[in-house]
Write a protein that holds these residues in place. Sequence first.
Motif, short mmCIF file in Angstrom:
data_model
loop_
_atom_site.label_atom_id
_atom_site.label_comp_id
_atom_site.label_asym_id
_atom_site.label_seq_id
_atom_site.Cartn_x
_atom_site.Cartn_y
_atom_site.Cartn_z
N PHE A 61 0.80 -1.22 0.00
CA PHE A 61 0.00 0.00 0.00
C PHE A 61 0.84 1.27 0.00
CE2 PHE A 61 -2.72 -3.20 2.11
CZ PHE A 61 -3.82 -3.15 1.27
N LEU A 62 2.02 1.22 0.60
CA LEU A 62 2.81 2.44 0.79
C LEU A 62 4.07 2.51 -0.05
CD1 LEU A 62 2.46 2.65 4.67
CD2 LEU A 62 1.36 4.14 2.99
N GLY A 63 4.40 1.44 -0.75
CA GLY A 63 5.60 1.43 -1.56
C GLY A 63 6.83 1.10 -0.72
N THR A 64 7.95 0.88 -1.41
CA THR A 64 9.20 0.52 -0.75
C THR A 64 9.93 1.77 -0.30
OG1 THR A 64 9.37 -1.42 -2.17
CG2 THR A 64 11.38 -0.70 -1.03
N ILE A 65 10.43 1.74 0.93
CA ILE A 65 11.25 2.85 1.43
C ILE A 65 12.67 2.68 0.91
CG2 ILE A 65 12.14 4.03 3.47
CD1 ILE A 65 9.73 3.04 5.00
N ARG A 66 13.15 3.63 0.15
CA ARG A 66 14.50 3.55 -0.40
C ARG A 66 15.53 3.89 0.67
NH1 ARG A 66 14.73 7.48 -5.30
NH2 ARG A 66 16.94 6.94 -5.04
N GLU A 67 16.49 3.02 0.85
CA GLU A 67 17.52 3.23 1.86
C GLU A 67 18.43 4.41 1.50
OE1 GLU A 67 17.78 1.85 4.70
OE2 GLU A 67 16.33 0.24 4.48
N ASP A 68 18.59 4.69 0.19
CA ASP A 68 19.52 5.74 -0.22
C ASP A 68 18.84 7.10 -0.41
OD1 ASP A 68 18.00 5.04 -2.37
OD2 ASP A 68 19.64 5.03 -3.82
N SER A 69 17.54 7.17 -0.05
CA SER A 69 16.82 8.42 -0.25
C SER A 69 17.00 9.35 0.95
CB SER A 69 15.32 8.13 -0.47
OG SER A 69 14.60 9.31 -0.70
N THR A 70 18.21 9.86 1.12
CA THR A 70 18.52 10.68 2.30
C THR A 70 17.96 12.09 2.19
OG1 THR A 70 20.63 11.27 1.27
CG2 THR A 70 20.62 9.39 2.79
N SER A 71 17.72 12.57 0.96
CA SER A 71 17.24 13.95 0.80
C SER A 71 15.82 14.12 1.31
CB SER A 71 17.31 14.37 -0.66
OG SER A 71 16.47 13.54 -1.46
N GLU A 72 15.05 13.03 1.36
CA GLU A 72 13.66 13.10 1.82
C GLU A 72 13.44 12.34 3.11
OE1 GLU A 72 11.27 11.68 -1.36
OE2 GLU A 72 11.45 13.51 -2.54
N ALA A 73 14.52 12.06 3.83
CA ALA A 73 14.40 11.32 5.09
C ALA A 73 14.86 12.22 6.24
CB ALA A 73 15.27 10.07 5.05
N PRO A 74 14.17 12.18 7.38
CA PRO A 74 14.59 13.02 8.51
C PRO A 74 15.89 12.53 9.12
CG PRO A 74 12.81 11.53 9.15
CD PRO A 74 12.98 11.38 7.66
N VAL A 75 16.69 13.50 9.54
CA VAL A 75 17.93 13.19 10.25
C VAL A 75 17.61 13.08 11.74
CG1 VAL A 75 20.25 13.99 10.82
CG2 VAL A 75 19.31 14.37 8.52
N MET A 76 17.99 11.97 12.37
CA MET A 76 17.72 11.76 13.79
C MET A 76 18.97 11.24 14.47
SD MET A 76 13.94 9.97 13.94
CE MET A 76 14.21 8.82 12.59
N ASP A 77 19.25 11.75 15.68
CA ASP A 77 20.36 11.19 16.42
C ASP A 77 19.92 9.88 17.07
OD1 ASP A 77 19.04 11.68 18.87
OD2 ASP A 77 19.96 13.64 19.10
N SER A 78 20.86 9.18 17.68
CA SER A 78 20.57 7.84 18.20
C SER A 78 19.54 7.86 19.33
CB SER A 78 21.86 7.18 18.68
OG SER A 78 22.47 7.95 19.70
N ASN A 79 19.54 8.92 20.16
CA ASN A 79 18.57 8.99 21.25
C ASN A 79 17.14 9.08 20.72
OD1 ASN A 79 20.32 8.87 23.47
ND2 ASN A 79 20.76 11.07 23.36
N LEU A 80 16.95 9.95 19.71
CA LEU A 80 15.62 10.09 19.13
C LEU A 80 15.21 8.80 18.43
CD1 LEU A 80 15.78 13.68 17.56
CD2 LEU A 80 14.74 12.99 19.72
N SER A 81 16.13 8.20 17.70
CA SER A 81 15.83 6.96 16.99
C SER A 81 15.46 5.84 17.95
CB SER A 81 17.03 6.55 16.13
OG SER A 81 16.74 5.38 15.41
N ASP A 82 16.19 5.73 19.04
CA ASP A 82 15.88 4.68 20.03
C ASP A 82 14.50 4.88 20.63
OD1 ASP A 82 18.34 3.58 19.59
OD2 ASP A 82 19.28 4.40 21.40
N PHE A 83 14.15 6.12 20.91
CA PHE A 83 12.82 6.40 21.47
C PHE A 83 11.74 6.02 20.47
CE2 PHE A 83 9.06 8.94 22.16
CZ PHE A 83 8.87 8.86 23.52
N ILE A 84 11.94 6.37 19.19
CA ILE A 84 10.96 6.06 18.16
C ILE A 84 10.75 4.55 18.05
CG2 ILE A 84 10.55 6.10 15.67
CD1 ILE A 84 10.02 8.76 17.07
N VAL A 85 11.83 3.79 18.11
CA VAL A 85 11.72 2.33 18.04
C VAL A 85 10.89 1.81 19.20
CG1 VAL A 85 13.00 0.17 18.18
CG2 VAL A 85 13.85 2.02 16.74
N ARG A 86 11.16 2.27 20.41
CA ARG A 86 10.40 1.81 21.59
C ARG A 86 8.92 2.16 21.47
NH1 ARG A 86 14.48 4.28 24.46
NH2 ARG A 86 13.02 5.80 25.31
#
Length: 492
Positions: free
Chosen positions: A84-109
């Motif tokens: 339904f949503l399409g494949t997320i491209r791993e190399d699409s950095t221009s349209e992906a938010p930059v997050m540090d590890s603390n923010l990323s860890d919180f999002i995962v939890r």
Amino acid sequence: MSGAQGVEDSMISPMELHWKWCLTLLVVLVSAHTDTKVTSSQHMDDFIRVLEQVEDSNPGLEPVNVLRGLRRAAGLRDEFMQHFLGTIREDSTSEAPVMDSNLSDFIVRAMHHKVTERGREEGVVLTADGTTVAMSPVLLGIEVGLVSKTRCRVRGLYPLTLARNLGLSFQRFHSSLLSQRLGPDGCWDDVTSPQVFTLSDKSSLATDALVNGGMDGVILGIEVSAQSQRPLKLSILLRRYYCHRLEGEGLDAAPRLISRLRRENFRELARPPLLQRQVVRSLVLQRRLIDHSTMLAQEKEELTAVVREGIKEFVHRYMDCPAIIPRCQWGAAPYRGTPTPLSLPLSSMYIHHTYQPGQPCLTFQQCSADMRSMQRFHQDDRGWDDIGYSFVAGSDGYLYQGRGWHWQGAHTKGYNSKGYGVSFIGDYTSSLPSEQTMELVRDRLASCAVGGGRLVGNFTLYGHRQLVKTSCPGDAFYSEITGWEHFGEVQN
């Protein structure tokens, strides 16, 4: 007169409690901005704050790209979602938010949902209104709404928010691999700084938190798809939905799109036949995409019968019945003694007001405090085993569990074994509860009780004063309930 009097919790006004809550949140926010460490609290306020940090660090990034980035961080990209949503491209950095590890860890939890062997549900957050939601179906619903090309007809909305989870749970229950189709709810270790959410019973594949999140995902997905202008920030959308503060008129003056009205809004959007079709289609698609096999016609017919039974239970539990805040969530003290079981179905419902606390409660914090103060008054001053009422209606959009469906209360002397005692927080001698609060009991609780076999279909509704020498439930409120369906005169 009934209810608690002169207890310290009831002396805190809703305005004072609100400012104390805001001050606490301000301290947390200031601390967060002076220290980049992300709080571990699993509260919706914290999730929105983290989301704001992501948005502020990525100015100009479209909300849909923020959502894709969150989903990639949480690892939510199986074949079903990609369909339904399409494949997320791993190399699409221009349209992906930059997050540090603390923010990323919180999002995962916050987004990676699972139930552990110890009955702890992860990937869920506590909202300000006292309910718990799984974040992944909420955000998936918003994402499909944002990418929708047809307003109000959102491809993949039900499969990604509710239908697949419901269908898998119905199947597992039918195969005797689960003890229940739906639920359960649970409780947090701490409602101020929640970290661990423990289920109250064995888990289905569609817990209450997943269903809450799924309903919210449907509501918000349809909302953003119907807007001519897409939201500037995801955090603003979530804050408006989950953090709306009720004013004096309560829900009667509240906007339509808030989490407290989740069930009412979902009832208007989702009809049982629609849900049934969406669940069956989701399971057929799941089979093709994940199991790489085709469902035969006879098997689909059998599946439809299984889903039909499951949807009946879903409609009763989450659409006909109101949301009820469990005892552990409002901080109930243990029952003293041995409760007396009720012999169901009962024949009556008795309407009360608390008199003291005398003001309607508009927040989960204040309603919970009122419940605790009434319980202390009933247990310590009156010597009862527990709070006397079966259920209590706050003006925050929720019912609060007292003795509940199965245990005899102490609400209407001489009649406690024959009916449920339902009290409205506030003094209604000269005023009425909000229309939304009255509807919660008059229509939703009554329908739920009859549909669940707890009240007979021709039950009789009484005011407390009809059976006991008291002014309860207040002159104004008593006059109101005399016009309710099922109201009956006492037969001498």
